[in-house]
Design a protein around this motif. Structure first.
Motif, short mmCIF file in Angstrom:
data_model
loop_
_atom_site.label_atom_id
_atom_site.label_comp_id
_atom_site.label_asym_id
_atom_site.label_seq_id
_atom_site.Cartn_x
_atom_site.Cartn_y
_atom_site.Cartn_z
N TRP A 180 0.87 -1.20 -0.19
CA TRP A 180 -0.03 0.03 0.19
C TRP A 180 0.98 1.35 0.07
O TRP A 180 2.01 1.26 0.55
N PHE A 181 0.45 2.31 -0.83
CA PHE A 181 1.11 3.60 -0.88
C PHE A 181 0.05 4.67 -0.91
O PHE A 181 -1.07 4.49 -1.26
N CYS A 182 0.36 5.79 -0.40
CA CYS A 182 -0.46 7.13 -0.49
C CYS A 182 -0.11 8.06 -1.63
O CYS A 182 0.90 7.82 -2.16
N ASN A 183 -0.92 8.85 -1.69
CA ASN A 183 -0.63 10.10 -2.66
C ASN A 183 0.14 11.24 -2.16
O ASN A 183 0.02 12.09 -2.81
N TYR A 184 0.59 11.13 -0.72
CA TYR A 184 1.10 12.60 -0.46
C TYR A 184 2.71 12.41 -0.63
O TYR A 184 3.33 11.25 -1.02
N ARG A 185 3.13 13.31 -0.98
CA ARG A 185 4.74 13.82 -1.20
C ARG A 185 5.09 14.17 0.12
O ARG A 185 5.18 15.31 0.25
N PRO A 186 5.75 13.00 0.72
CA PRO A 186 6.80 13.57 1.78
C PRO A 186 8.07 13.99 1.30
O PRO A 186 8.56 14.03 0.53
N PRO A 187 8.58 15.05 2.35
CA PRO A 187 9.97 15.67 2.11
C PRO A 187 11.02 14.63 1.90
O PRO A 187 10.98 13.60 2.32
N THR A 213 -11.43 17.81 -24.59
CA THR A 213 -10.34 18.85 -24.36
C THR A 213 -10.25 19.03 -22.68
O THR A 213 -9.10 19.54 -22.34
N LYS A 214 -11.16 18.41 -21.86
CA LYS A 214 -11.07 18.51 -20.46
C LYS A 214 -10.30 17.20 -19.82
O LYS A 214 -10.38 17.28 -18.67
N TRP A 215 -9.68 16.43 -20.78
CA TRP A 215 -9.22 15.28 -20.15
C TRP A 215 -8.07 15.72 -19.29
O TRP A 215 -7.07 16.33 -19.62
N GLN A 216 -7.76 15.14 -17.97
CA GLN A 216 -6.74 15.35 -17.23
C GLN A 216 -6.03 14.18 -16.97
O GLN A 216 -6.76 13.15 -16.32
N PRO A 217 -4.83 14.09 -16.75
CA PRO A 217 -4.07 12.89 -16.44
C PRO A 217 -4.28 12.40 -14.97
O PRO A 217 -4.39 13.42 -14.11
N LEU A 218 -4.38 11.12 -14.37
CA LEU A 218 -4.40 10.79 -13.18
C LEU A 218 -2.80 11.08 -12.56
O LEU A 218 -3.01 11.58 -11.35
N VAL A 219 -1.86 10.89 -13.15
CA VAL A 219 -0.52 11.18 -12.66
C VAL A 219 0.17 12.07 -13.34
O VAL A 219 0.07 12.19 -14.82
N LEU A 275 11.16 12.91 -1.15
CA LEU A 275 10.78 12.31 -2.18
C LEU A 275 10.49 13.02 -3.39
O LEU A 275 9.80 14.21 -3.34
N PRO A 276 10.69 12.75 -4.67
CA PRO A 276 10.63 13.40 -5.64
C PRO A 276 8.99 13.67 -6.41
O PRO A 276 8.82 14.16 -7.23
N ALA A 277 8.29 12.55 -5.82
CA ALA A 277 7.19 12.45 -6.31
C ALA A 277 6.21 11.93 -5.02
O ALA A 277 6.75 11.59 -3.88
N SER A 278 5.03 11.77 -5.12
CA SER A 278 3.93 11.35 -4.10
C SER A 278 4.65 9.36 -3.80
O SER A 278 5.27 9.19 -4.75
N CYS A 279 4.35 9.13 -2.94
CA CYS A 279 4.72 7.78 -2.51
C CYS A 279 4.55 6.62 -3.33
O CYS A 279 5.16 6.03 -4.01
N ILE A 280 3.28 6.89 -3.93
CA ILE A 280 2.76 5.73 -4.95
C ILE A 280 3.31 5.88 -6.22
O ILE A 280 3.70 4.96 -6.90
N VAL A 281 3.44 7.08 -6.73
CA VAL A 281 4.26 7.69 -8.00
C VAL A 281 5.75 7.20 -7.92
O VAL A 281 6.19 6.43 -8.65
N TYR A 282 6.42 7.47 -6.67
CA TYR A 282 7.77 6.98 -6.68
C TYR A 282 7.92 5.53 -6.70
O TYR A 282 8.64 4.96 -7.42
N HIS A 283 7.07 4.90 -6.14
CA HIS A 283 7.08 3.40 -5.84
C HIS A 283 6.93 2.72 -7.35
O HIS A 283 7.46 1.58 -7.71
N LEU A 284 5.92 3.05 -8.00
CA LEU A 284 5.56 2.64 -9.44
C LEU A 284 6.82 2.76 -10.37
O LEU A 284 7.05 1.81 -11.20
N ILE A 285 7.32 4.06 -10.24
CA ILE A 285 8.46 4.25 -11.13
C ILE A 285 9.81 3.45 -10.79
O ILE A 285 10.24 2.96 -11.60
N LYS A 286 9.92 3.11 -9.51
CA LYS A 286 11.09 2.62 -9.01
C LYS A 286 10.95 1.05 -9.28
O LYS A 286 11.96 0.38 -9.45
N SER A 287 9.58 0.57 -9.09
CA SER A 287 9.59 -0.77 -9.26
C SER A 287 9.18 -1.35 -10.77
O SER A 287 8.94 -2.39 -11.11
N ARG A 288 8.98 -0.41 -11.57
CA ARG A 288 8.51 -0.29 -13.03
C ARG A 288 7.03 -1.18 -12.99
O ARG A 288 6.86 -1.81 -13.87
N ASN A 289 6.14 -0.98 -12.15
CA ASN A 289 4.86 -1.28 -12.04
C ASN A 289 3.92 -0.20 -12.45
O ASN A 289 4.07 1.20 -12.53
#
Length: 124
Positions: free
Chosen positions: A35-42, A118-124, A44-58
Motif C-alpha cells: 500500500w502507498f499513499c498519494n502524499y509527497r513527503p519531504p 479537451t477537459k481530459w486530465q491525467p491521473l498522474v 521524495l521527488p513524487a508522491s509515495c505511490i508514483v515513486y514506488h511505481l516508477i522505481k518498481s516499474r509497475n
C-alpha cells in the motif's frame, strides 16, 4: 494543545513509505500487494505511490475497499487499459467522471457524444 495519539499498530493498508492510512488516500500496487499513499513527503521527488511505481516499474493500482469508489482496479472505461500513467479522467456530468486512456478513440461510442475530451486530465 495535545497531539493526536499515534496508534500503536498500523493497519495493513498503511503506506509502506510514510504510514498514512486513510482509506481514501491509499492505493495498493497490484504487482507487489503493498500500500502507498498519494502524499509527497519531504525528500521524495513524487508522491509515495508514483515513486514506488516508477522505481518498481509497475503501473497498476487498486483502490481501498473503504474508498469512495470501493475496491476496484483503475482502468480505462473503454479499452480496459490499467496503466495509471496512461489513464486520465473526463468530466461527463457535474458529479461524474469517466476514466479514459490517453488518445482513446471515442468516435463510435454513443454515450460519448457529450464528453468534452479537451477537459481530459491525467491521473498522474
Amino acid at each position: 494543545e495535545r497531539e493526536a495519539p499515534v496508534p500503536s499498530e498500523l493497519p495493513a493498508w498503511a503506506c509502506s513509505y510514510c504510514n498514512v492510512h486513510t482509506p481514501s488516500a491509499v492505493v495498493k500496487c497490484v504487482t507487489t500487494g503493498r500500500w502507498f499513499c498519494n502524499y509527497r513527503p519531504p525528500g521524495l521527488p513524487a508522491s509515495c505511490i508514483v515513486y514506488h511505481l516508477i522505481k518498481s516499474r509497475n503501473n497498476e493500482v487498486t483502490l481501498h475497499a473503504e474508498s469512495p469508489l470501493g475496491e476496484i482496479t483503475l482502468e480505462c472505461f473503454l479499452t480496459g487499459t490499467k496503466n495509471v500513467f496512461s489513464l486520465g479522467f473526463v468530466p461527463v456530468k457535474e458529479d461524474l467522471v469517466v476514466l479514459l486512456a490517453r488518445d482513446v478513440d471515442v468516435s463510435g461510442i454513443e454515450d460519448a457524444s457529450d464528453w468534452d475530451l479537451t477537459k481530459w486530465q491525467p491521473l498522474v
